[in-house]
Motif scaffolding. Structure first.
Motif, PDB file in Angstrom:
ATOM      1  N   TRP A  78      -8.879 -14.560 -19.981  1.00 19.35           N
ATOM      2  CA  TRP A  78      -7.631 -14.083 -19.389  1.00 19.35           C
ATOM      3  C   TRP A  78      -7.882 -12.785 -18.634  1.00 19.35           C
ATOM      4  CZ3 TRP A  78      -2.926 -16.620 -19.790  1.00 19.35           C
ATOM      5  CH2 TRP A  78      -2.838 -17.642 -20.755  1.00 19.35           C
ATOM      6  N   ASP A  79      -7.128 -12.586 -17.558  1.00 18.43           N
ATOM      7  CA  ASP A  79      -7.095 -11.283 -16.893  1.00 18.43           C
ATOM      8  C   ASP A  79      -5.650 -10.910 -16.651  1.00 18.43           C
ATOM      9  OD1 ASP A  79      -6.448 -11.498 -13.697  1.00 18.43           O
ATOM     10  OD2 ASP A  79      -7.424 -13.334 -14.402  1.00 18.43           O
ATOM     11  N   TRP A  80      -5.375  -9.607 -16.597  1.00 19.33           N
ATOM     12  CA  TRP A  80      -4.005  -9.150 -16.364  1.00 19.33           C
ATOM     13  C   TRP A  80      -4.006  -7.803 -15.650  1.00 19.33           C
ATOM     14  CZ3 TRP A  80      -6.047  -9.987 -21.243  1.00 19.33           C
ATOM     15  CH2 TRP A  80      -6.381  -8.859 -21.986  1.00 19.33           C
ATOM     16  N   GLN A  81      -2.874  -7.504 -15.056  1.00 18.46           N
ATOM     17  CA  GLN A  81      -2.719  -6.276 -14.293  1.00 18.46           C
ATOM     18  C   GLN A  81      -1.259  -5.833 -14.312  1.00 18.46           C
ATOM     19  OE1 GLN A  81      -4.679  -6.559 -10.549  1.00 18.46           O
ATOM     20  NE2 GLN A  81      -4.156  -4.508  -9.873  1.00 18.46           N
ATOM     21  N   LEU A  82      -1.031  -4.565 -14.567  1.00 17.02           N
ATOM     22  CA  LEU A  82       0.299  -3.968 -14.570  1.00 17.02           C
ATOM     23  C   LEU A  82       0.263  -2.712 -13.715  1.00 17.02           C
ATOM     24  CD1 LEU A  82       1.101  -4.152 -18.398  1.00 17.02           C
ATOM     25  CD2 LEU A  82       2.026  -5.650 -16.624  1.00 17.02           C
ATOM     26  N   GLY A  83       1.230  -2.544 -12.826  1.00 21.22           N
ATOM     27  CA  GLY A  83       1.202  -1.363 -11.979  1.00 21.22           C
ATOM     28  C   GLY A  83       2.413  -1.273 -11.079  1.00 21.22           C
ATOM     29  N   ALA A  84       2.280  -0.467 -10.036  1.00 22.21           N
ATOM     30  CA  ALA A  84       3.395  -0.257  -9.115  1.00 22.21           C
ATOM     31  C   ALA A  84       2.887   0.104  -7.731  1.00 22.21           C
ATOM     32  CB  ALA A  84       4.317   0.845  -9.630  1.00 22.21           C
ATOM     33  N   ASP A  85       3.633  -0.340  -6.723  1.00 23.01           N
ATOM     34  CA  ASP A  85       3.420   0.063  -5.336  1.00 23.01           C
ATOM     35  C   ASP A  85       4.367   1.199  -5.001  1.00 23.01           C
ATOM     36  OD1 ASP A  85       1.468  -1.774  -4.776  1.00 23.01           O
ATOM     37  OD2 ASP A  85       2.772  -3.129  -3.627  1.00 23.01           O
ATOM     38  N   TYR A  86       3.929   2.063  -4.096  1.00 19.20           N
ATOM     39  CA  TYR A  86       4.824   3.067  -3.526  1.00 19.20           C
ATOM     40  C   TYR A  86       4.700   2.998  -2.012  1.00 19.20           C
ATOM     41  CZ  TYR A  86       6.874   7.486  -2.066  1.00 19.20           C
ATOM     42  OH  TYR A  86       7.643   8.434  -1.430  1.00 19.20           O
ATOM     43  N   ALA A  87       5.791   2.628  -1.342  1.00 21.07           N
ATOM     44  CA  ALA A  87       5.812   2.560   0.116  1.00 21.07           C
ATOM     45  C   ALA A  87       6.070   3.954   0.665  1.00 21.07           C
ATOM     46  CB  ALA A  87       6.888   1.587   0.577  1.00 21.07           C
ATOM     47  N   VAL A  88       5.105   4.496   1.382  1.00 21.36           N
ATOM     48  CA  VAL A  88       5.229   5.852   1.923  1.00 21.36           C
ATOM     49  C   VAL A  88       6.252   5.844   3.055  1.00 21.36           C
ATOM     50  CG1 VAL A  88       4.013   7.797   2.958  1.00 21.36           C
ATOM     51  CG2 VAL A  88       2.830   6.314   1.318  1.00 21.36           C
ATOM     52  N   PRO A  89       7.342   6.587   2.931  1.00 20.51           N
ATOM     53  CA  PRO A  89       8.421   6.548   3.931  1.00 20.51           C
ATOM     54  C   PRO A  89       7.920   6.857   5.340  1.00 20.51           C
ATOM     55  CG  PRO A  89       9.119   7.772   1.992  1.00 20.51           C
ATOM     56  CD  PRO A  89       7.639   7.533   1.833  1.00 20.51           C
ATOM     57  N   GLY A  90       8.396   6.071   6.309  1.00 26.51           N
ATOM     58  CA  GLY A  90       8.079   6.311   7.710  1.00 26.51           C
ATOM     59  C   GLY A  90       6.680   5.931   8.124  1.00 26.51           C
ATOM     60  N   THR A  91       5.935   5.253   7.265  1.00 29.55           N
ATOM     61  CA  THR A  91       4.560   4.853   7.569  1.00 29.55           C
ATOM     62  C   THR A  91       4.339   3.405   7.157  1.00 29.55           C
ATOM     63  OG1 THR A  91       3.469   5.326   5.452  1.00 29.55           O
ATOM     64  CG2 THR A  91       3.914   7.206   6.911  1.00 29.55           C
ATOM     65  N   PRO A  92       3.232   2.785   7.617  1.00 32.28           N
ATOM     66  CA  PRO A  92       2.899   1.429   7.155  1.00 32.28           C
ATOM     67  C   PRO A  92       2.037   1.457   5.893  1.00 32.28           C
ATOM     68  CG  PRO A  92       1.400   2.060   8.903  1.00 32.28           C
ATOM     69  CD  PRO A  92       2.349   3.228   8.712  1.00 32.28           C
ATOM     70  N   LEU A  93       1.978   2.604   5.220  1.00 31.47           N
ATOM     71  CA  LEU A  93       1.089   2.781   4.075  1.00 31.47           C
ATOM     72  C   LEU A  93       1.762   2.413   2.756  1.00 31.47           C
ATOM     73  CD1 LEU A  93      -0.500   6.232   5.029  1.00 31.47           C
ATOM     74  CD2 LEU A  93      -1.457   3.941   5.407  1.00 31.47           C
ATOM     75  N   VAL A  94       0.995   1.769   1.892  1.00 31.62           N
ATOM     76  CA  VAL A  94       1.443   1.450   0.544  1.00 31.62           C
ATOM     77  C   VAL A  94       0.369   1.913  -0.434  1.00 31.62           C
ATOM     78  CG1 VAL A  94       2.036  -0.374  -1.088  1.00 31.62           C
ATOM     79  CG2 VAL A  94       2.824  -0.520   1.267  1.00 31.62           C
ATOM     80  N   LEU A  95       0.771   2.734  -1.379  1.00 27.85           N
ATOM     81  CA  LEU A  95      -0.129   3.229  -2.422  1.00 27.85           C
ATOM     82  C   LEU A  95       0.125   2.430  -3.688  1.00 27.85           C
ATOM     83  CD1 LEU A  95      -2.155   5.399  -3.485  1.00 27.85           C
ATOM     84  CD2 LEU A  95      -0.145   6.785  -4.068  1.00 27.85           C
ATOM     85  N   ASN A  96      -0.951   1.973  -4.319  1.00 26.22           N
ATOM     86  CA  ASN A  96      -0.824   1.233  -5.573  1.00 26.22           C
ATOM     87  C   ASN A  96      -1.633   1.908  -6.665  1.00 26.22           C
ATOM     88  OD1 ASN A  96      -2.333  -1.002  -7.436  1.00 26.22           O
ATOM     89  ND2 ASN A  96      -0.171  -1.476  -7.138  1.00 26.22           N
ATOM     90  N   LEU A  97      -1.048   1.951  -7.862  1.00 27.94           N
ATOM     91  CA  LEU A  97      -1.749   2.436  -9.043  1.00 27.94           C
ATOM     92  C   LEU A  97      -1.457   1.449 -10.160  1.00 27.94           C
ATOM     93  CD1 LEU A  97      -3.498   4.863  -9.937  1.00 27.94           C
ATOM     94  CD2 LEU A  97      -1.421   5.877 -10.883  1.00 27.94           C
ATOM     95  N   SER A  98      -2.517   0.934 -10.800  1.00 29.93           N
ATOM     96  CA  SER A  98      -2.297  -0.084 -11.812  1.00 29.93           C
ATOM     97  C   SER A  98      -3.429  -0.096 -12.838  1.00 29.93           C
ATOM     98  CB  SER A  98      -2.170  -1.471 -11.164  1.00 29.93           C
ATOM     99  OG  SER A  98      -3.317  -1.770 -10.393  1.00 29.93           O
ATOM    100  N   TRP A  99      -3.176  -0.799 -13.930  1.00 29.77           N
ATOM    101  CA  TRP A  99      -4.178  -1.005 -14.971  1.00 29.77           C
ATOM    102  C   TRP A  99      -4.601  -2.462 -14.919  1.00 29.77           C
ATOM    103  CZ3 TRP A  99      -7.295   1.497 -18.232  1.00 29.77           C
ATOM    104  CH2 TRP A  99      -7.883   0.775 -19.268  1.00 29.77           C
ATOM    105  N   ILE A 100      -5.917  -2.699 -14.910  1.00 31.30           N
ATOM    106  CA  ILE A 100      -6.437  -4.063 -14.852  1.00 31.30           C
ATOM    107  C   ILE A 100      -7.411  -4.257 -15.999  1.00 31.30           C
ATOM    108  CG2 ILE A 100      -8.283  -3.418 -13.231  1.00 31.30           C
ATOM    109  CD1 ILE A 100      -7.906  -6.211 -11.973  1.00 31.30           C
ATOM    110  N   ASP A 101      -7.370  -5.443 -16.614  1.00 24.70           N
ATOM    111  CA  ASP A 101      -8.194  -5.681 -17.800  1.00 24.70           C
ATOM    112  C   ASP A 101      -8.423  -7.180 -17.978  1.00 24.70           C
ATOM    113  OD1 ASP A 101      -9.651  -5.103 -20.061  1.00 24.70           O
ATOM    114  OD2 ASP A 101      -8.020  -4.130 -21.142  1.00 24.70           O
ATOM    115  N   THR A 102      -9.345  -7.530 -18.885  1.00 23.07           N
ATOM    116  CA  THR A 102      -9.610  -8.911 -19.278  1.00 23.07           C
ATOM    117  C   THR A 102      -9.756  -8.966 -20.787  1.00 23.07           C
ATOM    118  OG1 THR A 102     -12.038  -8.851 -19.311  1.00 23.07           O
ATOM    119  CG2 THR A 102     -10.986  -9.145 -17.151  1.00 23.07           C
ATOM    120  N   ASP A 103      -9.791 -10.194 -21.331  1.00 24.86           N
ATOM    121  CA  ASP A 103     -10.047 -10.329 -22.758  1.00 24.86           C
ATOM    122  C   ASP A 103     -11.518 -10.683 -23.031  1.00 24.86           C
ATOM    123  OD1 ASP A 103     -10.140 -12.998 -21.983  1.00 24.86           O
ATOM    124  OD2 ASP A 103      -8.930 -13.724 -23.656  1.00 24.86           O
TER     125      ASP A 103
END
Length: 295
Positions: free
Chosen positions: A234-259
């Motif tokens: 199994w693999d899994w990932q939990l996190g969030a995107d942040y759309a930077v206002p007024g730009t085409p940029l998206v920042l993501n921070l998340s935790w990724i893991d496997t069993d």
């Protein structure tokens, strides 16, 4: 991590429509099959460039736990047919017989049926400059839709028997010594996954989740790599995107893991470790950061 608890958390979260590939949510870093762009006619061209702290494919590092730069381009027709390409640098485990580049060709068809969108196609994984018998093809199908504020997606990817996915080595010691146990073996690979996302109102944030299950050979292929190195995991990932206002940029921070356990990783080492010298598994849990610009 307690998997029962994780499953409960994921069940409570929305599963998302991806802006990336056949096997992951937007928070994942797998090859994309669709990217956002405003349609300007029957043909739409869209793409992205991304910087990532690690390139993880189905929870396993393809860049030896080092940073990666990726690019993608998609050409879609309003009939629903599309073609695209994805590229990423590789390192360490990701050399795939000497290649320092993954270059994928993607083709498919996407169509909305009521509130559900169907997306099906084929990805051809290529590793230019690498050894022979490294490239392989994989078919995929996805269903996506919305439920209230949540975007949901379920997918399946299947690669038929191919030498690149075969069990040429039983373990990492054989691979390090280049001693084949079953040269020419062909195996298949199955991947099932679910993705989810929900926007947090008035914040620019989108919470995301991904869970996947791999089933393939329990050894290593002709170049000491494998799409499912422990057979099933199994693999899994939990996190969030942040759309930077007024730009085409998206920042993501998340935790990724496997069993994938320490014992299973040891069975595959040194080929399944950072630097390929036994210094820890390349499937350990990690914080993953990325910055993406789309057009």
């Amino acid at each position: 991590m307690n998997f029962t608890y994780l499953a409960a958390v994921l069940a409570a979260l929305p599963l998302a429509s991806p802006a990336v590939a056949q096997d992951a949510a937007t928070i994942d870093v797998s090859p994309p099959t669709e990217l956002r762009a405003a349609p300007t006619g029957p043909v739409t061209v869209s793409g992205s460039v991304a910087m990532l702290s690690d390139y993880r494919l189905r929870g396993v590092s393809q860049s030896d736990r080092d940073p990666a730069i990726q690019g993608a381009l998609t050409i879609a027709h309003d009939s629903g047919f599309y073609v695209g390409t994805f590229a990423s640098n590789l390192a360490g485990w990701g050399t795939f017989g000497g290649a320092n580049l993954e270059l994928d060709a993607i083709g498919g068809f996407k169509h909305a049926v009521g509130a559900v969108t169907i997306d099906a196609g084929l990805t051809w994984y290529m590793y230019p400059g690498g050894a022979d018998k490294t490239d392989y093809a994989e078919a995929f199908a996805k269903l996506s839709g919305t439920a209230g504020p949540a975007t949901l997606l379920a997918g399946v990817a299947y690669a038929p028997p191919q030498q690149a996915l075969g069990k040429w080595y039983r373990n990492g010691v054989q691979a390090a010594a280049a001693t084949y146990s079953d040269p020419g073996d062909k195996e298949d690979n199955l991947y099932l996954w679910g993705d989810g996302a929900v926007a947090v109102p008035n914040t620019g944030l989108t919470a995301k989740a991904h869970i996947g299950w791999s089933s393939g050979n329990s050894g290593l292929g002709p170049n000491a790599t494998s799409a499912a190195p422990t057979g099933k995991y199994w693999d899994w990932q939990l996190g969030a995107d942040y759309a930077v206002p007024g730009t085409p940029l998206v920042l993501n921070l998340s935790w990724i893991d496997t069993d994938i356990t320490r014992r299973e990783a040891a069975y595959l080492q040194p080929s399944f470790s950072k630097g390929q010298d036994g210094r820890g598994s390349i499937a350990n849990g990690t914080v993953l950061a990325s910055l993406t610009a789309s057009f």
